[in-house]
Design a protein around this motif. Structure first.
Motif, PDB file in Angstrom:
ATOM      1  N   LEU A  11     -10.378  19.172  63.419  1.00  0.00           N
ATOM      2  CA  LEU A  11     -11.483  19.704  64.219  1.00  0.00           C
ATOM      3  C   LEU A  11     -12.480  20.485  63.377  1.00  0.00           C
ATOM      4  O   LEU A  11     -13.659  20.601  63.736  1.00  0.00           O
ATOM      5  N   ILE A  15     -18.118  15.282  61.067  1.00  0.00           N
ATOM      6  CA  ILE A  15     -17.875  14.075  61.857  1.00  0.00           C
ATOM      7  C   ILE A  15     -17.564  12.866  60.974  1.00  0.00           C
ATOM      8  O   ILE A  15     -16.672  12.070  61.289  1.00  0.00           O
ATOM      9  N   GLN A  18     -14.047  13.087  60.087  1.00  0.00           N
ATOM     10  CA  GLN A  18     -13.203  12.824  61.250  1.00  0.00           C
ATOM     11  C   GLN A  18     -13.072  11.318  61.486  1.00  0.00           C
ATOM     12  O   GLN A  18     -11.981  10.819  61.784  1.00  0.00           O
ATOM     13  N   GLN A 169     -12.850  16.136  69.646  1.00  0.00           N
ATOM     14  CA  GLN A 169     -13.650  17.287  69.255  1.00  0.00           C
ATOM     15  C   GLN A 169     -13.345  18.434  70.208  1.00  0.00           C
ATOM     16  O   GLN A 169     -12.740  18.237  71.257  1.00  0.00           O
TER      17      GLN A 169
END
Length: 453
Positions: A11, A15, A18, A169
């Protein structure tokens, strides 16, 4: 106790990283799911799909004899049975709590637990349970999933949009994108925790751009998207081959809304993390019970156990030799009939399933369903049962029944999971109780929604 450290690191990542993490994890899972026994067993299932009812019965009887014999000879919980060739009727009904309290007693001596995979389930009653399966059993389980996908002309590697319980998220982060991409399986994972009215246009726009061959996930999440599409007269630029749903009950109206919005048929699936039953809808809407996955019986109101009828569902695995649950009270109610179908299959058929009731918890526009809430309770140590109750907005009460080996860290773990889904503003009160009684129908309800009716 599961650690939150990997999720915290995820988290906290940008992005792009991720997406990389999701894809790397997807690559590892792909090998675990679709390697080994997967392809050969899938071919076997496809070859046997149109067996006659009598042929299915014969095959199932052979598999059942094997699983019962192995259980009697190698599983401590069943070694007291005296019959040399045990029949299903020789085995007593098995409750979830007995398994949870004596997990080691249900693991076959032919397997080393260190070499097995542990699956966790909170179930619709939030009574945590750990089940061991072998790697081969997991691969065979995904063969059943692919056989189900055949109804939608879908293969792993085709584009798929997934609305499930993954935390992609932070719940308080309302900035798109609300999705992450698993490049290995061409799977776009959407957050089920950010489906507020203001965010849904982003979801629709991304679906139009991605054009998935199928959409899968929690019915309630998909329904919210579908309802928005119809309310705003949106025309999609794609038509999926099917909508694959699981984990929650949903109404006829909700099914109609989903099918109308996406111009595609809903294919529902029923199963359990305990690896005892797998049933799925064909193109004619018939919920076929897979004869090689498990045996489903019915405990009627009169106390009789029958192969067909209406009542509590009792399941026996034919797949999981490492931890064979026999005559397991799965916690759902339904109707089992013997039927042939226009699709050509002749199997037992499941109807009128009453379980996994789809209540929701709401907070600041978020609506998180039972199936997603269950994740918060899966890994709790020393908790016999749990229930989350909402009587007012932005506040819940969590009732917990402790066991003697209760770990105080369980409470913090659960609160972190709930806030991760519903946001930091949610007020959570913990109440320790001696018991959580069932509903009038005998079902234990994990989510009780008294605020939003």
């Amino acid at each position: 106790m599961k650690s939150h450290l990997p999720e915290r690191l995820y988290l906290a990542s940008p992005i792009w990283l991720q997406n990389t993490i999701v894809s790397l994890y997807g690559r590892v899972e792909h090998k675990r799911r679709y390697g080994g026994a997967h392809n050969s067993f899938l071919e076997h299932l496809r070859e046997n799909r149109l067996l006659s009812f009598e042929e299915n019965k014969t095959l199932q009887k052979k598999l059942l004899r094997s699983i019962l014999t192995n259980a009697k000879n190698n599983v401590p919980a069943y070694e007291h049975l005296r019959s040399r060739q045990p029949e299903l009727a020789n085995f007593p009904l098995l409750g979830r709590q007995r398994v949870a309290d004596n997990i080691e007693q249900f693991v076959s001596r032919e397997f080393n637990p260190k070499n097995l995979l542990a699956l966790y389930t909170g179930g619709s009653s939030a009574s945590p349970l750990k089940v061991y399966i072998s790697k081969a059993t997991r691969q065979k389980t995904y063969s059943f999933w692919q056989s189900f996908y055949d109804y939608m002309d879908f293969n792993i590697g085709d584009r798929k949009a997934s609305f499930v319980g993954r935390k992609l998220q932070a719940p308080d982060d309302n900035r798109p994108p609300f999705w992450r991409y698993n490049i290995t399986d061409k799977q776009l994972l959407f957050s089920s925790y950010h489906l507020e009215e203001a965010n849904i246009p982003h979801y629709v726009e991304k679906l139009n751009a991605f054009k998935p061959k199928i959409i899968e996930g929690y019915p309630f999440s998909i329904y919210r998207i579908a309802e928005y599409i119809l309310n705003h007269s949106i025309t999609l630029s794609f038509i999926p081959n099917g909508i694959s749903t699981s984990s929650e009950n949903f109404s006829v109206r909700q099914r109609e809304v989903i099918e109308k919005a996406f111009k595609s048929k809903v294919f529902d699936q029923y199963g359990s993390a305990e690896s005892v039953v797998f049933a799925s809808e064909c193109q004619h809407g018939t919920m076929h019970i897979e004869p090689e996955y498990g045996v489903l019986e019915v405990l009627t109101e009169s106390g009789d156990i029958t192969s067909t009828g209406r009542g509590e569902l009792i399941a026996t695995t034919l797949l999981n030799e490492a931890m064979p649950l026999i005559r397991y009270r799965i916690g759902d109610f339904g109707t089992v009939i013997e039927d042939s179908c226009a699709c050509g299959r002749e199997t037992y058929v499941l109807r009128e399933i009453h379980g996994k009731v789809g209540a929701v918890i709401v907070n600041e526009g978020r609506q998180v369903p039972t199936a997603a809430i269950a994740i918060a309770f899966e890994y709790l140590e020393g908790i016999k049962n749990a229930q989350i109750i909402q009587n007012q907005p932005s506040a819940v009460t969590v009732k917990l029944v402790k066991k003697p080996d209760f770990n105080p860290k369980s409470e913090k773990f659960m609160i972190w999971e709930l806030r991760k889904m519903l946001g930091d503003s949610l007020k959570i009160d913990i109440e320790y109780v001696n018991d959580i009684p069932p509903e009038a129908n005998g079902k234990y309800k994990m989510v009780v929604q008294n605020f939003q009716k």
